[in-house]
Design an enzyme around this catalytic site. Structure first.
Site, PDB file in Angstrom:
ATOM      1  CG  HIS A 276      60.260  89.606  44.654  1.00 23.33           C
ATOM      2  ND1 HIS A 276      59.267  89.407  44.520  1.00 23.33           N
ATOM      3  CD2 HIS A 276      60.346  90.550  45.692  1.00 23.33           C
ATOM      4  CE1 HIS A 276      58.314  89.664  45.714  1.00 23.33           C
ATOM      5  NE2 HIS A 276      59.590  90.351  46.351  1.00 23.33           N
ATOM      6  CG  HIS A 327      55.447  80.860  41.599  1.00 22.06           C
ATOM      7  ND1 HIS A 327      55.621  80.351  42.942  1.00 22.06           N
ATOM      8  CD2 HIS A 327      55.438  81.216  41.832  1.00 22.06           C
ATOM      9  CE1 HIS A 327      55.509  81.208  43.680  1.00 22.06           C
ATOM     10  NE2 HIS A 327      55.391  82.138  42.524  1.00 22.06           N
ATOM     11  CG  ASP A 386      55.200  87.711  37.710  1.00 17.27           C
ATOM     12  OD1 ASP A 386      54.473  88.523  37.945  1.00 17.27           O
ATOM     13  OD2 ASP A 386      55.593  87.353  38.289  1.00 17.27           O
TER      14      ASP A 386
END
Length: 449
Positions: A276, A327, A386
């Site tokens: 996460h 994702h 990210d």
């Protein structure tokens, strides 16, 4: 004879594995959505929300078609929230007001909100010394979680679930998260790394992003560009629908009637997991490995060969993953990454990191092609936010121990909004069902075993 708990657990681990193993085919047999997601990765509906929307597909003649990703905060596209604030401060605070209260603030609303947060930028007397600086360690998320739970001891209305009180608790946590994160790091850096100790108080005239940089750095200085980039990063990370693991955790714990500190501490424990909130750190570690094995950052063949090794479990952590690519929700693109990339480029130029940016850009371009050739995919593969966020934090001089705590500093806003929505709208404890595979067994008396 057992000599220690470590000997005992080592001996018993096989029993745990045997008793805990459930064959994956049984999930299909009983129509159980493993991970609360179907075969295509779509999440099972478990609730309703007015807070945000994550869009990855268009419905064309009854068929879902992948599309460029879209993220809406209370109906407003995050692209507009960022572009409408170009050159301005307090983008994070403006979006936080929107998520908490459901509407964009006017000038006075924003000033009042900023002042309330500024007033809350203080911890109880001696809290830093007595709590944060005790038992320091490199896991700043654990340090913050301990601090959050300890703050409950200072709150005489801890268990009051009235909305005004919960809102008060949430605002105080939003304002103090940067302090808990940065002070936790400084304690670790001093006691564990034998570095100098300095604790800077927050400046009430500065934004959350500016204060984070001010409290982190020995000289308390930062550039306008640095603060703007961090402000946008915080805005893009503050909310992402009710289905992400930590936000769902917030709602589950809230539904039980637990206090705000317990709910947020539970969310912190969820976010710290590497699946996460730790994703940007994995990207950074992967890029460190890439630099060691790629000599020419402009050589497509060399980069492609390295990416194939990643997928074949022959490089980095040998998990078969290219971190920062793909994702759980988005298909063709992650809107946060697209927004963020222009800021990444500006900061890279300002910091003289164009060579590193070249490697990132080429991996971003080549990785989807390699993944499409090597994997069976049901939707597009693109970089997620990210992929670049760790690079930005590195350019800002933010230690890696603070990457996930910085994520939490943003996401506390979304958690707060979802906690309040759960209290206002829901009236039942969240209690999903599990199909039992237990079979009845005759009891065997102890002396006969």
């Amino acid at each position: 004879m057992i000599h220690s708990i470590y000997d005992y657990t080592h001996q018993k681990q096989s029993l745990c594995q045997q008793s805990g193993y459930i064959h994956k085919d049984l999930y299909t047999e009983y129509s159980v959505k493993k991970g609360l997601r179907d075969e295509n990765g779509k999440g099972v509906l478990t609730g309703l929300t007015n807070i945000s929307e994550v869009k990855a597909f268009d419905n064309v003649d009854g068929v879902q078609v992948p599309c460029d990703g879209q993220l809406l905060y209370r109906g407003y596209d995050v692209r507009d929230l960022v572009s409408g604030g170009i050159g301005k401060r307090y983008l994070f605070e403006e979006a936080a007001y929107l998520l908490l209260f459901g509407q964009l603030p006017d000038k006075q609303d924003l000033l009042d909100f900023q002042q309330v947060l500024a007033d809350c930028m203080r911890l109880p007397t001696n809290f830093t010394r007595d709590v944060i600086m005790k038992a320091p360690g490199p896991d700043i998320m654990n340090s913050m979680t301990r601090s959050i739970l300890t703050l409950a001891s200072y709150d005489e209305r801890k268990d009051d679930l009235s909305i005004d009180n919960v809102l008060r608790q949430c605002l105080q946590l939003i304002a103090t998260f940067p302090m808990m994160a940065v002070y936790g790091y400084h304690a670790h850096n001093h006691y564990d790394n034998d570095e100098s100790m300095y604790i800077h108080r927050a400046d009430e005239s500065l934004s959350i992003a500016e204060n984070f940089l001010r409290m982190l750095r020995p000289d308390m200085t930062f550039t306008t560009l640095e603060a703007q980039v961090l402000d946008v990063a915080l805005l893009l990370h503050m909310e992402h629908g009710g289905g992400n693991n930590s936000t769902f955790t917030t709602r589950v714990v809230t539904s039980s009637g637990a206090d705000t500190y317990s709910a947020i501490a539970a969310a912190m424990s969820s976010l710290k997991g590497p699946k996460h909130g730790g994703a940007n750190l994995m990207v950074m570690n992967m890029m460190d490995d890439a630099r060691q094995h790629i000599s020419d950052y402009g050589d497509d063949d060399e980069i492609t060969a390295y990416l194939r090794k990643l997928l074949h479990k022959e490089a980095f952590d040998r998990k078969g993953l290219i971190y920062g690519m793909g994702h759980a929700v988005y298909s063709l693109s992650d809107p946060r990454e697209r927004i963020f990339k222009s800021y990444v480029e500006r900061l890279a130029v300002a910091k003289g990191r164009e060579t590193d940016l070249q490697l990132y850009n080429n991996i971003e371009r080549l990785a989807p092609q390699v993944i499409a050739q090597e994997r069976r995919i049901y939707k597009g593969v693109s970089p997620n936010v990210d992929f670049y966020s760790g690079f930005v934090y590195d350019m800002l001089g933010i230690p890696r121990e603070l990457y996930t705590p910085l994520f939490a500093t943003a996401r506390i806003v979304g958690w707060s909004a979802h906690r309040i929505e759960e209290l206002v709208s829901a009236d039942k404890i969240i209690r999903p069902a599990y199909k039992s595979l237990v079979t009845y067994k005759e009891y065997i008396p102890r002396e006969e075993r």
